[in-house]
Design a protein around this motif. Structure first.
Motif, mmCIF file in Angstrom:
data_model
loop_
_atom_site.group_PDB
_atom_site.id
_atom_site.type_symbol
_atom_site.label_atom_id
_atom_site.label_comp_id
_atom_site.label_asym_id
_atom_site.label_seq_id
_atom_site.Cartn_x
_atom_site.Cartn_y
_atom_site.Cartn_z
ATOM 1 N N GLY A 186 0.784 -1.229 0.000
ATOM 2 C CA GLY A 186 0.000 0.000 0.000
ATOM 3 C C GLY A 186 0.816 1.279 0.000
ATOM 4 N N CYS A 187 2.117 1.169 -0.080
ATOM 5 C CA CYS A 187 2.991 2.352 -0.084
ATOM 6 C C CYS A 187 3.078 2.903 -1.499
ATOM 7 C CB CYS A 187 4.371 1.966 0.436
ATOM 8 S SG CYS A 187 5.616 3.263 0.248
ATOM 9 N N HIS A 188 2.445 4.052 -1.735
ATOM 10 C CA HIS A 188 2.446 4.604 -3.091
ATOM 11 C C HIS A 188 3.825 5.074 -3.519
ATOM 12 C CE1 HIS A 188 2.087 8.373 -0.846
ATOM 13 N NE2 HIS A 188 2.473 8.984 -1.949
ATOM 14 N N LEU A 189 4.641 5.574 -2.599
ATOM 15 C CA LEU A 189 6.000 5.978 -2.963
ATOM 16 C C LEU A 189 6.845 4.765 -3.344
ATOM 17 C CD1 LEU A 189 6.871 8.744 -0.339
ATOM 18 C CD2 LEU A 189 6.302 9.043 -2.753
ATOM 19 N N CYS A 190 6.586 3.631 -2.690
ATOM 20 C CA CYS A 190 7.300 2.390 -3.017
ATOM 21 C C CYS A 190 6.934 1.934 -4.424
ATOM 22 C CB CYS A 190 6.969 1.305 -2.005
ATOM 23 S SG CYS A 190 7.416 1.733 -0.300
ATOM 24 N N ASP A 191 5.641 1.979 -4.729
ATOM 25 C CA ASP A 191 5.184 1.601 -6.075
ATOM 26 C C ASP A 191 5.792 2.521 -7.124
ATOM 27 O OD1 ASP A 191 3.672 -0.402 -4.928
ATOM 28 O OD2 ASP A 191 1.815 0.781 -4.934
ATOM 29 N N GLU A 192 5.839 3.805 -6.807
ATOM 30 C CA GLU A 192 6.423 4.782 -7.729
ATOM 31 C C GLU A 192 7.918 4.506 -7.941
ATOM 32 O OE1 GLU A 192 7.361 9.420 -7.250
ATOM 33 O OE2 GLU A 192 5.221 8.922 -7.074
ATOM 34 N N ARG A 218 10.526 -0.863 13.100
ATOM 35 C CA ARG A 218 11.006 0.182 14.011
ATOM 36 C C ARG A 218 12.030 1.080 13.327
ATOM 37 N NH1 ARG A 218 15.109 1.655 16.408
ATOM 38 N NH2 ARG A 218 16.360 -0.149 15.885
ATOM 39 N N ARG A 219 12.968 0.455 12.596
ATOM 40 C CA ARG A 219 14.056 1.201 11.956
ATOM 41 C C ARG A 219 13.536 2.132 10.864
ATOM 42 N NH1 ARG A 219 18.360 -2.332 9.106
ATOM 43 N NH2 ARG A 219 18.304 -3.270 11.160
ATOM 44 N N TYR A 220 12.645 1.617 10.011
ATOM 45 C CA TYR A 220 12.214 2.397 8.858
ATOM 46 C C TYR A 220 10.873 3.093 9.045
ATOM 47 C CZ TYR A 220 16.093 0.158 6.524
ATOM 48 O OH TYR A 220 17.343 -0.255 6.186
ATOM 49 N N GLY A 221 9.982 2.532 9.880
ATOM 50 C CA GLY A 221 8.684 3.157 10.097
ATOM 51 C C GLY A 221 8.024 3.512 8.775
ATOM 52 N N TYR A 222 7.725 4.790 8.624
ATOM 53 C CA TYR A 222 7.144 5.264 7.365
ATOM 54 C C TYR A 222 8.194 5.940 6.490
ATOM 55 C CZ TYR A 222 2.694 3.993 9.251
ATOM 56 O OH TYR A 222 1.653 3.261 9.756
ATOM 57 N N ASP A 223 9.446 5.739 6.821
ATOM 58 C CA ASP A 223 10.565 6.340 6.088
ATOM 59 C C ASP A 223 10.962 5.445 4.921
ATOM 60 O OD1 ASP A 223 12.187 8.560 5.946
ATOM 61 O OD2 ASP A 223 13.754 7.702 7.203
ATOM 62 N N ILE A 224 9.987 5.098 4.085
ATOM 63 C CA ILE A 224 10.195 4.167 2.977
ATOM 64 C C ILE A 224 9.700 4.789 1.682
ATOM 65 C CG2 ILE A 224 10.154 2.048 4.330
ATOM 66 C CD1 ILE A 224 7.169 1.815 3.630
ATOM 67 N N PRO A 225 10.082 4.305 0.546
ATOM 68 C CA PRO A 225 10.997 3.193 0.340
ATOM 69 C C PRO A 225 12.437 3.576 0.628
ATOM 70 C CG PRO A 225 10.489 4.187 -1.771
ATOM 71 C CD PRO A 225 9.635 4.880 -0.735
ATOM 72 N N VAL A 226 13.211 2.553 0.920
ATOM 73 C CA VAL A 226 14.653 2.688 1.060
ATOM 74 C C VAL A 226 15.263 1.682 0.100
ATOM 75 C CG1 VAL A 226 16.627 2.411 2.590
ATOM 76 C CG2 VAL A 226 14.521 3.433 3.463
ATOM 77 N N VAL A 227 16.138 2.169 -0.778
ATOM 78 C CA VAL A 227 16.816 1.295 -1.742
ATOM 79 C C VAL A 227 18.284 1.212 -1.341
ATOM 80 C CG1 VAL A 227 17.441 0.933 -4.164
ATOM 81 C CG2 VAL A 227 15.217 1.941 -3.580
ATOM 82 N N VAL A 228 18.724 -0.015 -1.064
ATOM 83 C CA VAL A 228 20.111 -0.264 -0.671
ATOM 84 C C VAL A 228 20.828 -0.883 -1.871
ATOM 85 C CG1 VAL A 228 21.621 -1.539 0.877
ATOM 86 C CG2 VAL A 228 19.479 -0.550 1.746
ATOM 87 N N MET A 229 21.912 -0.238 -2.270
ATOM 88 C CA MET A 229 22.715 -0.687 -3.410
ATOM 89 C C MET A 229 24.167 -0.781 -2.945
ATOM 90 S SD MET A 229 21.062 1.861 -6.294
ATOM 91 C CE MET A 229 21.767 1.080 -7.745
#
Length: 78
Positions: A8-14, A43-54
Protein backbone atom coordinates in the motif's frame (compact mmCIF):
# COMPACT_ATOMS: atom_id res chain seq x y z
CA UNK A 1 20.00 -4.73 -4.23
CA UNK A 2 17.21 -4.40 -1.70
CA UNK A 3 14.13 -2.22 -1.51
CA UNK A 4 12.50 -1.88 1.89
CA UNK A 5 8.79 -1.37 1.41
CA UNK A 6 5.32 -2.25 2.66
CA UNK A 7 2.01 -3.04 0.99
CA UNK A 8 0.00 0.00 0.00
CA UNK A 9 2.99 2.35 -0.08
CA UNK A 10 2.45 4.60 -3.09
CA UNK A 11 6.00 5.98 -2.96
CA UNK A 12 7.30 2.39 -3.02
CA UNK A 13 5.18 1.60 -6.07
CA UNK A 14 6.42 4.78 -7.73
CA UNK A 15 10.06 3.90 -6.98
CA UNK A 16 9.66 0.42 -8.47
CA UNK A 17 8.09 1.92 -11.61
CA UNK A 18 11.03 4.31 -11.96
CA UNK A 19 13.44 1.40 -11.56
CA UNK A 20 11.64 -0.39 -14.40
CA UNK A 21 11.71 2.78 -16.52
CA UNK A 22 15.51 2.82 -16.22
CA UNK A 23 15.51 -0.26 -18.52
CA UNK A 24 18.45 -1.96 -16.86
CA UNK A 25 16.77 -4.84 -15.03
CA UNK A 26 19.33 -7.24 -16.50
CA UNK A 27 22.04 -5.53 -14.42
CA UNK A 28 20.65 -6.26 -10.96
CA UNK A 29 18.57 -8.57 -8.83
CA UNK A 30 16.02 -6.87 -6.61
CA UNK A 31 15.06 -8.24 -3.22
CA UNK A 32 11.85 -6.69 -1.95
CA UNK A 33 11.54 -6.67 1.85
CA UNK A 34 8.27 -5.87 3.60
CA UNK A 35 9.30 -3.98 6.74
CA UNK A 36 6.05 -5.01 8.44
CA UNK A 37 7.23 -8.64 8.47
CA UNK A 38 10.04 -7.82 10.91
CA UNK A 39 9.57 -5.76 14.09
CA UNK A 40 13.14 -4.42 13.96
CA UNK A 41 12.78 -3.27 10.34
CA UNK A 42 9.39 -1.71 11.12
CA UNK A 43 11.01 0.18 14.01
CA UNK A 44 14.06 1.20 11.96
CA UNK A 45 12.21 2.40 8.86
CA UNK A 46 8.68 3.16 10.10
CA UNK A 47 7.14 5.26 7.36
CA UNK A 48 10.56 6.34 6.09
CA UNK A 49 10.19 4.17 2.98
CA UNK A 50 11.00 3.19 0.34
CA UNK A 51 14.65 2.69 1.06
CA UNK A 52 16.82 1.30 -1.74
CA UNK A 53 20.11 -0.26 -0.67
CA UNK A 54 22.71 -0.69 -3.41
CA UNK A 55 26.19 -2.05 -2.80
CA UNK A 56 25.59 -2.20 0.94
CA UNK A 57 24.63 1.44 1.34
CA UNK A 58 21.41 3.44 1.25
CA UNK A 59 21.29 4.89 -2.25
CA UNK A 60 17.74 6.24 -2.24
CA UNK A 61 15.12 7.12 0.31
CA UNK A 62 11.50 8.11 -0.43
CA UNK A 63 11.92 8.98 -4.11
CA UNK A 64 14.11 8.19 -7.07
CA UNK A 65 14.05 8.86 -10.78
CA UNK A 66 14.87 6.44 -13.57
CA UNK A 67 17.88 8.56 -14.55
CA UNK A 68 19.25 8.73 -11.00
CA UNK A 69 18.74 5.00 -10.53
CA UNK A 70 20.54 4.16 -13.79
CA UNK A 71 23.41 6.49 -12.83
CA UNK A 72 23.83 4.84 -9.42
CA UNK A 73 23.70 1.41 -11.01
CA UNK A 74 26.46 2.38 -13.46
CA UNK A 75 28.61 3.73 -10.61
CA UNK A 76 28.10 0.50 -8.71
CA UNK A 77 29.23 -1.62 -11.65
CA UNK A 78 32.37 0.43 -12.36
Amino acid sequence: MTIYTRPGCHLCDEAKREMERARCADLYTLEEVNVDDDAELARRYGYDIPVVVMGGRVAFKHRLTAADFARELRLLSD
